[in-house]
Design a protein around this motif. Structure first.
Motif: not given
Length: 350
Positions: A81, A83, A85, A91-92, A119-120, A164, A168, A173
């Protein structure tokens, strides 16, 4: 056998269209911390965060065994959490598992590969329900999630995606879904505020138009349309989500009434000719509507030696390369091809 299945499925589609009635979905949200949500059927299901992370796996059988003992484990590489981008991958990626599975079962092979690509990655367990609540016999086993009404599961996905995005700072996403993860994602996009929050959807063996289960579900739905509630009689055994995924259900009549796609989303739908659950396998494919793109891919095209079925497709090197290509075609231009055995998966490695 396939022409018979298609003919029976077509008859069910026609009957369901003529007899379809409106149905309502729930109004209460479920959150990934475990709050319940109630659907129009009066049943309840909930979602939950993962606890810890499991090891990377190369076969579904190995992941399934670990998932029974660790039903809330995250797939490796997921749920950092902190992470952030980067500009190359802004984009996660959110992973959405299938029926009677959990996020570890489905993504113990693919998740770390997406994470190593930069990627996250985020994943959660949705549609949790016990047998008495409508989850079916499968919910007796640890970690058998994705059994609650798909309308509820879409609400749970909506709340998770919002978490998310908030964590981020991303604007949208990308979603990778397996099996039920496809229609749950589509329900989210069409009815739960997902449009504008998702850029790419990549699915494997998704029951986007339901399944005949090799004709069994078609026969059951046809009998039901003649007046005998055989699907309702079986719901306590197979669970609500499975009944909804049978061809010709009211869920699909509503989900696909306006077309398969929503504007602003790029879809990749992957099917395997050896799929014994989501079939005919090409029912997973989508027809693009205005403002959307669709890439429908048969896994065995140019790669006959990949024998992946419904579950082992998530442990196929070729499937993983398709996912990475769809997420970042410039960095992953080539698709792999290799032997991936039916049932075992993972190029034959446990």
């Amino acid at each position: 056998m396939r022409p018979t299945i298609r003919a029976l499925g077509s008859a069910v589609f026609a009957s369901a269209t003529a007899a379809a009635v409106a149905f309502s979905s729930g109004v209460a949200n479920a959150d990934p911390a475990g709050t319940g949500s109630s659907s129009g059927s009066g049943a309840a299901s909930f979602a939950s965060d993962t606890v810890g992370a499991g090891p990377e796996m190369t076969s579904f059988l190995g992941a399934f065994a670990y998932g029974l003992a660790h039903p809330d484990a995250a797939p490796p590489g997921a749920n950092d959490w902190n992470c952030t981008p980067g500009p190359e991958h802004p984009r996660p990626v959110v992973l959405v598992h299938g029926t009677w599975l959990n996020t570890y079962d489905s993504f113990a092979y693919l998740s770390p590969r997406i994470a190593r690509a930069g990627f996250c990655v985020f994943a959660f367990n949705f549609g949790r329900e016990n047998m008495l609540g409508g989850g079916g016999l499968g919910s007796i086993l640890p970690g058998r999630y994705g059994v609650g009404p798909m309308e509820d599961s879409a609400k749970q996905l909506a709340q998770f995606v919002d978490r998310v995005l908030a964590a981020t700072g991303a604007r949208s996403v990308d979603i990778v879904g397996h099996s039920q993860g496809g229609p749950v994602t589509n329900q989210y996009l069409k009815f739960e505020g997902g449009q504008g929050k998702v850029t790419k959807v990549i699915t494997f063996g998704a029951t986007n138009h339901g399944t005949t289960l090799l004709g069994i579900a078609s026969l059951g739905r046809l009998i039901e349309n003649l007046g005998l509630d055989i699907m309702g009689l079986n719901e306590p055994f197979i669970g609500q989500a499975n009944v909804e995924q049978a061809v010709g259900s009211p869920f699909y009549a509503k989900l696909n009434a306006g077309g398969d796609t929503v504007p602003g989303v790029d879809y990749t739908a992957v099917g395997t000719v050896h799929d014994e659950i989501s079939n005919p396998y090409d029912w997973t494919f989508l027809t693009p509507g205005p403002g959307a793109t669709v890439d429908n891919i048969t896994l065995q095209q140019d790669c006959d030696q990949d024998l992946s079925d419904h579950l082992t497709i998530m442990y196929s090197p070729r499937a993983a390369s398709i996912a990475l290509h769809a997420l970042d075609p410039a960095a992953h231009p080539d698709l792999q091809c290799g032997f991936n055995p039916w049932v075992i998966g993972g190029s034959g490695h446990l």
